[in-house]
Design a protein around this motif. Structure first.
Motif, PDB file in Angstrom:
ATOM      1  N   ALA A 161     -90.508  50.777  -7.365  1.00  0.00           N
ATOM      2  CA  ALA A 161     -90.715  50.233  -8.710  1.00  0.00           C
ATOM      3  C   ALA A 161     -90.449  48.729  -8.765  1.00  0.00           C
ATOM      4  O   ALA A 161     -89.758  48.160  -7.910  1.00  0.00           O
ATOM      5  N   ASP A 162     -90.984  48.100  -9.778  1.00  0.00           N
ATOM      6  CA  ASP A 162     -90.754  46.687 -10.029  1.00  0.00           C
ATOM      7  C   ASP A 162     -89.265  46.434 -10.249  1.00  0.00           C
ATOM      8  O   ASP A 162     -88.560  47.245 -10.852  1.00  0.00           O
ATOM      9  N   ASP A 163     -88.786  45.307  -9.731  1.00  0.00           N
ATOM     10  CA  ASP A 163     -87.395  44.925  -9.948  1.00  0.00           C
ATOM     11  C   ASP A 163     -87.299  44.201 -11.290  1.00  0.00           C
ATOM     12  O   ASP A 163     -87.845  43.097 -11.439  1.00  0.00           O
ATOM     13  N   PRO A 164     -86.616  44.788 -12.282  1.00  0.00           N
ATOM     14  CA  PRO A 164     -86.536  44.173 -13.618  1.00  0.00           C
ATOM     15  C   PRO A 164     -85.910  42.787 -13.626  1.00  0.00           C
ATOM     16  O   PRO A 164     -86.120  42.006 -14.554  1.00  0.00           O
ATOM     17  N   ASN A 165     -85.142  42.458 -12.587  1.00  0.00           N
ATOM     18  CA  ASN A 165     -84.438  41.178 -12.554  1.00  0.00           C
ATOM     19  C   ASN A 165     -85.218  40.069 -11.859  1.00  0.00           C
ATOM     20  O   ASN A 165     -84.709  38.960 -11.696  1.00  0.00           O
ATOM     21  N   LYS A 166     -86.453  40.370 -11.444  1.00  0.00           N
ATOM     22  CA  LYS A 166     -87.278  39.360 -10.796  1.00  0.00           C
ATOM     23  C   LYS A 166     -88.445  38.970 -11.686  1.00  0.00           C
ATOM     24  O   LYS A 166     -88.938  39.780 -12.467  1.00  0.00           O
ATOM     25  N   ALA A 167     -88.893  37.739 -11.567  1.00  0.00           N
ATOM     26  CA  ALA A 167     -90.006  37.247 -12.387  1.00  0.00           C
ATOM     27  C   ALA A 167     -91.303  37.945 -11.995  1.00  0.00           C
ATOM     28  O   ALA A 167     -91.496  38.341 -10.847  1.00  0.00           O
ATOM     29  N   GLY A 168     -92.186  38.098 -12.982  1.00  0.00           N
ATOM     30  CA  GLY A 168     -93.473  38.723 -12.717  1.00  0.00           C
ATOM     31  C   GLY A 168     -93.344  40.217 -12.504  1.00  0.00           C
ATOM     32  O   GLY A 168     -92.316  40.837 -12.835  1.00  0.00           O
ATOM     33  N   PHE A 169     -94.393  40.801 -11.941  1.00  0.00           N
ATOM     34  CA  PHE A 169     -94.421  42.249 -11.704  1.00  0.00           C
ATOM     35  C   PHE A 169     -94.869  42.530 -10.275  1.00  0.00           C
ATOM     36  O   PHE A 169     -95.819  41.916  -9.775  1.00  0.00           O
ATOM     37  N   SER A 170     -94.192  43.456  -9.617  1.00  0.00           N
ATOM     38  CA  SER A 170     -94.594  43.857  -8.270  1.00  0.00           C
ATOM     39  C   SER A 170     -94.093  45.267  -7.988  1.00  0.00           C
ATOM     40  O   SER A 170     -92.878  45.522  -7.961  1.00  0.00           O
ATOM     41  N   ALA A 171     -95.029  46.168  -7.795  1.00  0.00           N
ATOM     42  CA  ALA A 171     -94.711  47.543  -7.400  1.00  0.00           C
ATOM     43  C   ALA A 171     -95.424  47.811  -6.087  1.00  0.00           C
ATOM     44  O   ALA A 171     -96.423  47.163  -5.760  1.00  0.00           O
ATOM     45  N   ALA A 172     -94.913  48.752  -5.322  1.00  0.00           N
ATOM     46  CA  ALA A 172     -95.535  49.073  -4.034  1.00  0.00           C
ATOM     47  C   ALA A 172     -95.460  50.569  -3.800  1.00  0.00           C
ATOM     48  O   ALA A 172     -94.645  51.278  -4.405  1.00  0.00           O
ATOM     49  N   CYS A 173     -96.325  51.030  -2.921  1.00  0.00           N
ATOM     50  CA  CYS A 173     -96.328  52.441  -2.565  1.00  0.00           C
ATOM     51  C   CYS A 173     -96.678  52.537  -1.089  1.00  0.00           C
ATOM     52  O   CYS A 173     -97.667  51.949  -0.647  1.00  0.00           O
ATOM     53  N   TYR A 174     -95.853  53.229  -0.315  1.00  0.00           N
ATOM     54  CA  TYR A 174     -96.088  53.283   1.120  1.00  0.00           C
ATOM     55  C   TYR A 174     -95.948  54.708   1.650  1.00  0.00           C
ATOM     56  O   TYR A 174     -95.341  55.578   1.021  1.00  0.00           O
ATOM     57  N   HIS A 175     -96.531  54.925   2.836  1.00  0.00           N
ATOM     58  CA  HIS A 175     -96.450  56.233   3.478  1.00  0.00           C
ATOM     59  C   HIS A 175     -95.003  56.497   3.882  1.00  0.00           C
ATOM     60  O   HIS A 175     -94.295  55.584   4.330  1.00  0.00           O
ATOM     61  N   LYS A 176     -94.568  57.731   3.742  1.00  0.00           N
ATOM     62  CA  LYS A 176     -93.164  58.071   4.006  1.00  0.00           C
ATOM     63  C   LYS A 176     -92.742  57.761   5.445  1.00  0.00           C
ATOM     64  O   LYS A 176     -91.544  57.581   5.727  1.00  0.00           O
ATOM     65  N   ASN A 177     -93.704  57.662   6.366  1.00  0.00           N
ATOM     66  CA  ASN A 177     -93.366  57.317   7.752  1.00  0.00           C
ATOM     67  C   ASN A 177     -92.774  55.918   7.871  1.00  0.00           C
ATOM     68  O   ASN A 177     -92.109  55.594   8.864  1.00  0.00           O
ATOM     69  N   LEU A 178     -93.017  55.082   6.868  1.00  0.00           N
ATOM     70  CA  LEU A 178     -92.493  53.712   6.871  1.00  0.00           C
ATOM     71  C   LEU A 178     -91.092  53.606   6.279  1.00  0.00           C
ATOM     72  O   LEU A 178     -90.497  52.525   6.292  1.00  0.00           O
ATOM     73  N   GLU A 179     -90.542  54.692   5.777  1.00  0.00           N
ATOM     74  CA  GLU A 179     -89.254  54.628   5.095  1.00  0.00           C
ATOM     75  C   GLU A 179     -88.124  54.098   5.996  1.00  0.00           C
ATOM     76  O   GLU A 179     -87.308  53.289   5.527  1.00  0.00           O
ATOM     77  N   PRO A 180     -88.014  54.507   7.265  1.00  0.00           N
ATOM     78  CA  PRO A 180     -86.945  53.926   8.099  1.00  0.00           C
ATOM     79  C   PRO A 180     -87.038  52.403   8.192  1.00  0.00           C
ATOM     80  O   PRO A 180     -86.011  51.709   8.105  1.00  0.00           O
ATOM     81  N   PHE A 181     -88.239  51.879   8.349  1.00  0.00           N
ATOM     82  CA  PHE A 181     -88.461  50.434   8.416  1.00  0.00           C
ATOM     83  C   PHE A 181     -88.092  49.779   7.086  1.00  0.00           C
ATOM     84  O   PHE A 181     -87.388  48.757   7.053  1.00  0.00           O
ATOM     85  N   MET A 182     -88.559  50.361   5.982  1.00  0.00           N
ATOM     86  CA  MET A 182     -88.284  49.798   4.655  1.00  0.00           C
ATOM     87  C   MET A 182     -86.799  49.884   4.316  1.00  0.00           C
ATOM     88  O   MET A 182     -86.202  48.927   3.806  1.00  0.00           O
ATOM     89  N   ALA A 183     -86.182  51.028   4.596  1.00  0.00           N
ATOM     90  CA  ALA A 183     -84.770  51.223   4.273  1.00  0.00           C
ATOM     91  C   ALA A 183     -83.887  50.277   5.077  1.00  0.00           C
ATOM     92  O   ALA A 183     -82.897  49.739   4.568  1.00  0.00           O
ATOM     93  N   ARG A 184     -84.259  50.046   6.336  1.00  0.00           N
ATOM     94  CA  ARG A 184     -83.479  49.128   7.165  1.00  0.00           C
ATOM     95  C   ARG A 184     -83.560  47.712   6.597  1.00  0.00           C
ATOM     96  O   ARG A 184     -82.552  46.983   6.562  1.00  0.00           O
ATOM     97  N   GLY A 185     -84.711  47.334   6.136  1.00  0.00           N
ATOM     98  CA  GLY A 185     -84.865  46.016   5.535  1.00  0.00           C
ATOM     99  C   GLY A 185     -84.013  45.862   4.287  1.00  0.00           C
ATOM    100  O   GLY A 185     -83.381  44.817   4.081  1.00  0.00           O
TER     101      GLY A 185
END
Length: 228
Positions: free
Chosen positions: A99-123
């Motif tokens: 989901a979009d981060d309410p504390n950041k300017a503008g709007f940005s949402a993303a959706c990714y394949h669950k196989n990318l979760e380890p990479f995303m979570a580590r980041g």
């Protein structure tokens, strides 16, 4: 005398007819105007936009990043309105929406394949530790090369829905002016191994970014649709 009476009677009938005609004309014009106004109004009414200030709004707009047929069963994670990073919506398919981060300017949402979760979570974890972008890149690079970090294999996709507005249409969940960008992760791929250029040759053309690294990915930025 008789003729005078007949004339007066005729004038009275004529006046009555004229009065009736005017009444019908006014009624018809009023009816036509009402229909026309209703038609014009229905075509010009703007849906009132709302600020994204509830968890429900965060979920609705985050799901817009996912393919339409996958939105109902996608998981949604992100910061809630209380500032906590949580699972906003449990899902059952292969998509995880951020989901979009309410504390950041503008709007940005993303959706990714669950196989990318380890990479995303580590980041996210490294960022929470205060690491810079380059530090996060280097740490994940080393971990991916060693096999410690699972990159999810070739071809895992990330869908991004972003824009400058911070309001949305509550009927459609769309954010005015927001557009899409797509990323297909190809760890350690290069221009030579894919045949893709390292810079876009023209708008809407795919190209490979960060070639030869764990973060190598195909970038696709569709041309924004023109408003008619």
């Amino acid at each position: 005398m008789k003729r005078i009476i007949i004339v007066f009677a005729f004038l009275a009938i004529l006046a009555s007819c004229n009065s009736e005609t005017k009444t019908k004309d006014n009624g018809t014009e009023q009816s036509d105007t009402t229909i026309k106004l209703e038609t014009d109004t229905s075509g010009e009414v703007d849906i009132a936009l709302k600020d994204i200030t509830t968890d429900e709004a965060l979920i609705a707009t985050a799901l817009m990043a996912a393919p339409e047929e996958s939105r109902a069963n996608a998981t949604v994670i992100g910061y809630n309105m209380a500032g906590e990073f949580v699972t906003l919506k449990e899902g059952s398919n292969e998509f995880i929406c951020l989901a979009d981060d309410p504390n950041k300017a503008g709007f940005s949402a993303a959706c990714y394949h669950k196989n990318l979760e380890p990479f995303m979570a580590r980041g996210r974890a490294l960022k929470a530790e205060g690491k810079t972008f380059q530090e996060i890149f280097d740490i994940r690079e080393a971990e991916a090369k060693s096999g410690k970090l699972d990159m999810g294999g070739l071809g895992s996709a990330l869908h991004i829905y972003f824009g400058s507005e911070t309001q949305y249409n509550p009927e459609t969940s769309e954010v005015p002016g927001a557009q899409y960008r797509y990323v297909v992760y190809m760890p350690f791929a290069t221009a030579e191994s894919t045949g893709l250029p390292e810079v876009p040759l023209a708008p809407n053309h795919p190209w490979i970014m960060n070639p030869g690294t764990h973060r190598a990915h195909i970038m696709i930025s569709p041309i924004p649709q023109k408003k008619e």
